[in-house]
Design an enzyme around this catalytic site. Sequence first.
Site, mmCIF file in Angstrom:
data_model
loop_
_atom_site.group_PDB
_atom_site.id
_atom_site.type_symbol
_atom_site.label_atom_id
_atom_site.label_comp_id
_atom_site.label_asym_id
_atom_site.label_seq_id
_atom_site.Cartn_x
_atom_site.Cartn_y
_atom_site.Cartn_z
ATOM 1 N N GLU A 1 0.818 -1.218 0.000
ATOM 2 C CA GLU A 1 0.000 0.000 0.000
ATOM 3 C C GLU A 1 0.856 1.273 0.000
ATOM 4 O OE1 GLU A 1 -3.065 0.427 -0.446
ATOM 5 O OE2 GLU A 1 -3.831 -1.625 -0.255
ATOM 6 N N ASP B 1 3.802 53.824 10.888
ATOM 7 C CA ASP B 1 4.040 54.530 12.143
ATOM 8 C C ASP B 1 4.636 53.632 13.207
ATOM 9 O OD1 ASP B 1 3.080 56.921 11.369
ATOM 10 O OD2 ASP B 1 1.056 56.618 12.128
ATOM 11 N N LYS C 1 6.924 58.658 14.950
ATOM 12 C CA LYS C 1 7.399 59.749 15.789
ATOM 13 C C LYS C 1 7.450 59.245 17.224
ATOM 14 C CE LYS C 1 4.142 61.448 13.553
ATOM 15 N NZ LYS C 1 3.077 61.996 12.818
ATOM 16 N N GLY D 1 -1.537 53.040 12.972
ATOM 17 C CA GLY D 1 -2.091 52.264 14.081
ATOM 18 C C GLY D 1 -3.563 52.606 14.265
ATOM 19 N N ASP E 1 -7.239 53.381 13.755
ATOM 20 C CA ASP E 1 -7.997 53.916 12.630
ATOM 21 C C ASP E 1 -7.310 55.198 12.162
ATOM 22 O OD1 ASP E 1 -10.996 53.931 11.350
ATOM 23 O OD2 ASP E 1 -10.191 55.946 11.610
ATOM 24 N N MET F 1 -3.527 58.740 24.330
ATOM 25 C CA MET F 1 -2.300 59.501 24.636
ATOM 26 C C MET F 1 -2.397 60.174 26.000
ATOM 27 S SD MET F 1 -1.825 61.203 20.857
ATOM 28 C CE MET F 1 -3.569 61.446 20.554
HETATM 29 N N1 SAH Z 1 -5.178 56.102 15.313
HETATM 30 C C1 SAH Z 1 -4.993 55.395 16.550
HETATM 31 C C2 SAH Z 1 -4.663 56.321 17.695
HETATM 32 C C3 SAH Z 1 -3.336 56.998 17.581
HETATM 33 S S1 SAH Z 1 -2.986 58.007 18.955
HETATM 34 C C4 SAH Z 1 -6.258 54.586 16.869
HETATM 35 O O1 SAH Z 1 -7.265 54.745 16.191
HETATM 36 O O2 SAH Z 1 -6.195 53.763 17.757
HETATM 37 C C5 SAH Z 1 -2.019 56.946 19.931
HETATM 38 C C6 SAH Z 1 -2.760 56.503 21.158
HETATM 39 O O3 SAH Z 1 -3.651 55.451 20.834
HETATM 40 C C7 SAH Z 1 -1.873 55.913 22.239
HETATM 41 O O4 SAH Z 1 -1.279 56.923 23.021
HETATM 42 C C8 SAH Z 1 -2.867 55.093 23.031
HETATM 43 O O5 SAH Z 1 -3.633 55.900 23.876
HETATM 44 C C9 SAH Z 1 -3.785 54.589 21.942
HETATM 45 N N2 SAH Z 1 -3.407 53.236 21.521
HETATM 46 C C10 SAH Z 1 -3.018 52.849 20.301
HETATM 47 N N3 SAH Z 1 -2.789 51.524 20.278
HETATM 48 C C11 SAH Z 1 -3.048 51.073 21.511
HETATM 49 C C12 SAH Z 1 -3.008 49.786 22.121
HETATM 50 N N4 SAH Z 1 -2.644 48.693 21.442
HETATM 51 N N5 SAH Z 1 -3.351 49.688 23.427
HETATM 52 C C13 SAH Z 1 -3.718 50.776 24.130
HETATM 53 N N6 SAH Z 1 -3.785 51.996 23.599
HETATM 54 C C14 SAH Z 1 -3.451 52.160 22.305
#
Ligand code: SAH
Length: 475
Positions: free
Chosen positions: A22, A254, A276, A313, A315, A395
């Site tokens: 087989e 970013d 940044k 990161g 939205d 933030m």
């Molecule tokens: N555009 C991103 C936000 C950017 S400002 C969004 O929609 O999520 C960056 C802030 O997002 C950070 O200082 C923190 O407050 C938050 N943030 C992003 N990723 C995160 C994570 N994995 N856990 C906790 N806070 C997060």
Amino acid sequence: MQYFPAFMKLEGGSCLIVGGGEAALAKLRLLEKGTGSITLVAPRILPAIEEVVRCGRVIWEARPFTGEDVRDRRLVFAATGRGEVDERVSVSAQAAGVPVNVVDGPAASSFITPAIVDRDPILIGVSSAGTAPILARSIRAQLEALLPAELGRLARFADSFRGAVKAVIPSFIGRRRFWEDFFASPVARQVLAGQEQQAREAMLSRINRGQGSTAQGTSVEGSVALVGAGPGDPELLTLKAQRLLQGADLIVYDRLVNPAILEHARRDAERLFVGKTPAAHHKTGSHQESQGEIQQILLQAVRNGRRVVRLKGGDPFVFGRGGEELSYLEAAGVTVEVVPGITAATGCAASGRIPLTQRGLAQSVTFVTGQGEQAASEPDWQSLARLGGTLCFYMGVATADRIAEKLMVAGMNGATPVTVVEKGTLPEERCLPGRLDGLPALIAAEAVEAPALIVIGEVAGTQNINRLPSFAAAV
Ligand code: SAH
């Protein structure tokens, strides 16, 4: 990588199978799909193998194995099921430098065979390096279900036009673009549906159009998409984000983008880090400048005909400066696709099991930045304190003491529940519950690091979840 994947050419060569049962039959069925000649050595064979021998595809030598049999073979399979014979086959083959596979004997094998999805000439091999063959087979089954049966026909169709396309579109990037567009086009779907004649006609006119544009010197068209990468977990990418990453020439990303997400990009896409640091965020001057530079990089790249993904990161339109990039590019006449992502608030809420709105506890949710140190961007603390819903501070780690103080001065109860979600949705995530009046102490004591999200409101107290009206009604 314990085993290196490679596809082996068998044409013009000969393969050897030792064994007549087989296991030998299974290897025979596998090799039959190849184009080389096959020799089978075994004193006795199964009737099913006799059948194949009668068709003339296989040379059967009805005798026991000898070491000479491995000479000048492309591949050798030891499939007798008898330990000492298989071992001898393996030793002879390895001594002669011929790749050998011993059925159910990975230690004695110099290669292993994968689970195969066959859409010839498209071929997918799945291997678990012997650790979990059943898992590999289940992956194969999923791929089988996913891939159209006529995929091979599509590959052959494309191949038949390769020369023509090369002749009319001399640039490599132009050709790649042509084929990417083609495989996503209705013409490709026609081929898959078996309407090959119509597809051929449509293909010829596509090629002629391609010729037209190069003749007029029109360069390939670039594109740019502002894409949300979600809060960290790569599985939270949207299908659209994934598709765009697969098609990108350049990815501008970013600091917040998880490197694991870049793994979803095309391997030869250029990756440009423009993150940044939080400190640079404070210095308005340098921050403005780098934002301007990013925008110029994006514009230049699209004008050079590249497919750009600006990956952010969360939205792109939630504290992501996506709006600025959008208006800059649109003012320059570039069409921008915007792909939303899961923002930190919803990502962290899910992993912290905090419903952001909840009947009876929170009728609204507000996203606020903790970075408003200038008067113009200072939030309206009075309204925030009065809202009574859920507040999500982005933030806010560095300014948490100020946030807590301002909200309490504006009338919010110091006992209001708070949860800090650090590195939400990532493996190192921490959810730290507390109270508004203890927020700065909590952040200091736990040495919370960015990125972290601060959720303030009744829903943030995990103990509240058990007291929710619907829960009480259910029990
Ligand atoms: N555009 C991103 C936000 C950017 S400002 C969004 O929609 O999520 C960056 C802030 O997002 C950070 O200082 C923190 O407050 C938050 N943030 C992003 N990723 C995160 C994570 N994995 N856990 C906790 N806070 C997060």
